[in-house]
Each structure stands twice: as structure tokens, then as C-alpha cells.
Scaffold this active site. Sequence first.
Site, short mmCIF file in Angstrom:
data_model
loop_
_atom_site.label_atom_id
_atom_site.label_comp_id
_atom_site.label_asym_id
_atom_site.label_seq_id
_atom_site.Cartn_x
_atom_site.Cartn_y
_atom_site.Cartn_z
N GLU A 377 0.78 -1.23 0.08
CA GLU A 377 -0.02 0.04 0.00
C GLU A 377 0.97 1.25 -0.03
OE1 GLU A 377 -2.70 -0.30 3.14
OE2 GLU A 377 -3.98 -1.77 2.17
N TYR A 430 -11.39 -2.95 1.54
CA TYR A 430 -12.14 -3.38 2.77
C TYR A 430 -13.53 -2.77 2.56
CZ TYR A 430 -7.93 -4.97 4.92
OH TYR A 430 -7.01 -5.77 5.43
C1 BDP Z 1 -4.53 -2.98 5.36
C2 BDP Z 1 -3.00 -2.93 5.51
C3 BDP Z 1 -2.86 -3.82 6.67
C4 BDP Z 1 -3.73 -3.66 8.00
C5 BDP Z 1 -5.19 -3.70 7.29
C6 BDP Z 1 -5.95 -3.53 8.42
O1 BDP Z 1 -2.25 -3.43 4.50
O2 BDP Z 1 -1.37 -3.79 7.42
O3 BDP Z 1 -3.69 -4.14 9.12
O4 BDP Z 1 -5.33 -2.64 6.50
O5 BDP Z 1 -6.42 -2.01 8.45
O6 BDP Z 1 -4.71 -1.59 4.69
O7 BDP Z 1 -6.64 -4.29 9.15
#
Ligand code: BDP
Length: 577
Positions: A377, A430
Site C-alpha cells: 500500500e 475493505y
Molecule cells: C491494510 C494493511 C494492513 C492492515 C489492514 C487493516 O495492509 O497492514 O492491518 O489494512 O486495517 O490496509 O486491518
Amino acid sequence: MARGSAVAWAALGPLLWGCALGLQGGMLYPQESPSRECKELDGLWSFRADFSDNRRRGFEEQWYRRPLWESGPTVDMPVPSSFNDISQDWRLRHFVGWVWYEREVILPERWTQDLRTRVVLRIGSAHSYAIVWVNGVDTLEHEGGYLPFEADISNLVQVGPLPSRLRITIAINNTLTPTTLPPGTIQYLTDTSKYPKGYFVQNTYFDFFNYAGLQRSVLLYTTPTTYIDDITVTTSVEQDSGLVNYQISVKGSNLFKLEVRLLDAENKVVANGTGTQGQLKIRGKGFDWPLLVKDFNLLRWLGANAFRTSHYPYAEEVMQMCDRYGIVVIDECPGVGLALPQFFNNVSLHHHMQVMEEVVRRDKNHPAVVMWSVANEPASHLESAGYYLKMVIAHTKSLDPSRPVTFVSNSNYAADKGAPYVDVICLNSYYSWYHDYGHLELIQLQLATQFENWYKKYQKPIIQSEYGAETIAGFHQDPPLMFTEEYQKSLLEQYHLGLDQKRRKYVVGELIWNFADFMTEQSPTRVLGNKKGIFTRQRQPKSAAFLLRERYWKIANETRYPHSVAKSQCLENSLFT
Ligand code: BDP
């Protein structure tokens, strides 16, 4: 607070290939053999954190010159471990700056007297900047955590009659700056109505606790003075045969004879060769019995066959287990938290390339490694990031032309400047967690749009490299609400429906975030760490683990027994050998 000169803010410009790049020598995993001995230095070391205001008292008073206890109080510190979690002292958990480790060792007499023996000090990793003294002599410096480094210390130990006692002092600085990997910033808070004088905080841009210290083994090992320094193995398949190409670098003398033997899992010789390079031809498949290690047993229980080393290289022993278990690995460097424009500068780029050299040097011969990942990222919508990623990816490809290279993106497909250079597009998203939270019904649509946009633009294979939901084991609610086991399960189910639409087309992998809960810095969005694990930190399954188990085994059995009805259970004793 980094040692030495401050950050050089060079504008991004053309880099001179090869200038100061290029590692000296190999980094083979130390193994005992008739000509090599190992002495592990794991156990209790003496330890002191430098709490002085500028954190430099240790250098001003030259703590490395004499036994550490002579310059002040010390505490016991186990190695390997992260110093943050050991003590009850709150200040140590959050300490930023230099810490000092020391250990005395008695060497076997032969090591100090036999001049045909090389003695090497190897540090499995020291996060993140380390300086090493042997008997007070400045011996070794290394920048970057998670990767091994070593020094030939023969001339320090073979100096006359019986200096068989060795004092090893290691100073480690965990400060993250704009040019470290991962990068970070130090912020001084100067409002004296709120903060005491000199108050500062370490800002990071990633989601795990910045554990530090001697987190992997330290050891001494010997080789003869004429020794194998490096081996590079590449493999391919030709009809029924496996081809193993090897290249061996020998140092110390030109007068040697090399015999090469390839052993199978039962130590039977399956191929022979001679000379520093050649090709071995073998037939058939390997087979390994499961090992009794919890995480690998859980992987097997799940039917999982891949993971990514998010977001830094894992211990070498983990890679060895992956080779044995047939788990494929996307091997990622600590290129995480590249979130600010100022992190894409020439000094960082140079360091990043060097880190990729160290990763490839260490892991190139692990068959488990299927792809290198140079970052997680990064702010890849920036022009400067595009150039930076292009250079790191090209450099990694030049180091290992045999494997694909990627970085993991969470940028918009239209804005991403690094995607043109990767072989496989890896995407984190997400839906229904950080966006439109609670709206599980939107996941399928948003996921389909994501895949179609990326595929239309790049026509490259795609991996969903993260998706998941924060879940506190034991929280239940139906209909599902965020943070409950039901919500995590439903979110994954919706993702899987979307993934199955594209799975046989161009989506070539899916990696859940995350295997197990893990510790992060404190924040209002984290409840004792990141809880997106499908297992707790103690490795107990949440409901979602059973869902994934059904899915993974079903997919595995579909692939292995395409003509039978797909069953969601383990059909064999072995994993994906
Ligand atoms: C992503 C990241 C990761 C985080 C995850 C999260 O790559 O390291 O732990 O989100 O928010 O963006 O759980």
C-alpha cells in the site's frame, strides 16, 4: 535521532545503476557440517536502554569499550525476543532510540588457534539500525530489520595466545525516519502547556506494533578459509524431469574441487554434479509429513496453500517450513507505510533496492517463494511513487529474472502509477468495513467493479491480497453487527461470492486478512491490537475459520480431483506437496 547525517532530500532523478549497489557475497543459512560448526548465542543477554535526552550517552561514554555493567545498571534480556514485551517497565515498551545488548562468549580453542578456520558472527535480524562491537572493536553496521547480516571476525579472535573470551556488544536503534523501511517520522511536540520539554513521538504509517531488538537468533559459525560463499538455484521442468540449475561461488582460494550432491527428503542422493555451475536432472515428486508446529498445522487444517509475508520477510525457519509443506509465499520486504510524498526520495530508493538485494540473496533458493513483493500500500497514485516503484521492481527483476514481482496496492485503478510495472496485480480492499460499513449487501457489486476496472485496464492476473473484518472472539449478534463473529463470517461469504465470479477467469488468488490477531499501536480503532484474525492471538478459531476451511478444502479437492464431486474436507494426509 538516526545515527549519522540527517536525511538528504534529493529530488528524484535518474539513479546510476550499480553505484554502491551490489551486495558483497552471499547469505547462506548456517548449517552444521563436517567442515562447519555453529554456536548459538541465544539466551540471556545484558541489556540497557539509553534513556538520556539525546539517546546518545552510550556513544558519549563509549559503553562498548568495557563490560556493560561497568557503565551502569543492566537487565536480563532474552534473545531472540522483542524488548518491548519483556519488561514491566512501561517506558521500555514504547522506547524509541538506542538500546544496548551485550553477551560474553567462550570460544572453543580450535576456533582461535587454527588459522585455517574462519569465524563468522551472524545476526538474524536487528530492528532496525545496528552497530556491533567485538571486544570493543567496531565490527559491523547494518541498516534495516528483518534480514540477516554477518561479519568475518577471524582476525579479531585469532590474535595470539588464548583470547578465547569474546565480548559482543550490539547497539540497536528502532527510530523510523523518512529513509528507513518502513519509514516513519519523529515529531517534537513543543507546546509547553501540554508537553514537557523535549517531548517527541514516533509516527508510523502502518498497522502493526513496531517491535524491536534482537528478534532472531544470533550465532557464531565457522567455515574453512576456502569456503562456499553463495549458491544460487533455479529450477524448471522439462517433460517428466525436474531441472535444477546451480551456480556456486567459492571464496578464499582458486584451488578446490567441487562435488555437488542433491539429496531427497530421506537423504538419498538423487543427482550428482561437479564444478561451480551445472544442471541436475531429477524425476518424480517430493513428499513431506506434516510437522508439529501449530501455525503450519492450522494452515493445513484450513487447507490454505499460500501466504504473503506481510509486511516484512519472516524468519528463515518459516521459509524452510513452507518449502516442506508446499505452502507458496509472496515474499514481501518491509516496504510498508510509504504513505507520504517525502518518503519517495533518492536515499530511500537506494536503501529499498539494497533491501530487495538482501531479501533475494537470503530467500532466492526457497522453492516456496513464488513472487517478490516490494511494498504494501504505497501512495502509488503519486508520480514520484510511480518512478520509485518502477525502479525497485526493475531492480528486483534484474536480481531474479525467474520470479514475478509485485507490490500490493490499495489505490484506485485509474490513478495507480506503479501497476504498469508489476506482473500480477495485488489488491487490498475493505468493502463494508472501512467504507460503507455495515452494508454487506454492497460487497459483491463493489468487488465486481474493482476487478473489472483493473482487468480492463491492465489485462494482468489479479490477487485479492487483503479483505476482512475486525472481530472480537466471543462477540455474537444476529443479524450481524460489526465486530461480531457473525459479521466477519457474512463479510467473507459476500467476498467469496464475488471472488467465485472471477476465479476461473483472471483472479488467481485470495488472501484473507488476517491469519491471526496481532498487536498494533494503541488507537481508537484498535482493541488490544488488530482483531481481523480468523484465529485469535492464542490460535483459537473464530467462526470464520470454519467457513474458510470449508472453502479452501473444497477448492483444493476440486483442483486435485477434478472429476469427483468436490468435497470440503481433507482427503489426504499431506498438504500440497
Ligand atoms: C491494510 C494493511 C494492513 C492492515 C489492514 C487493516 O495492509 O497492514 O492491518 O489494512 O486495517 O490496509 O486491518
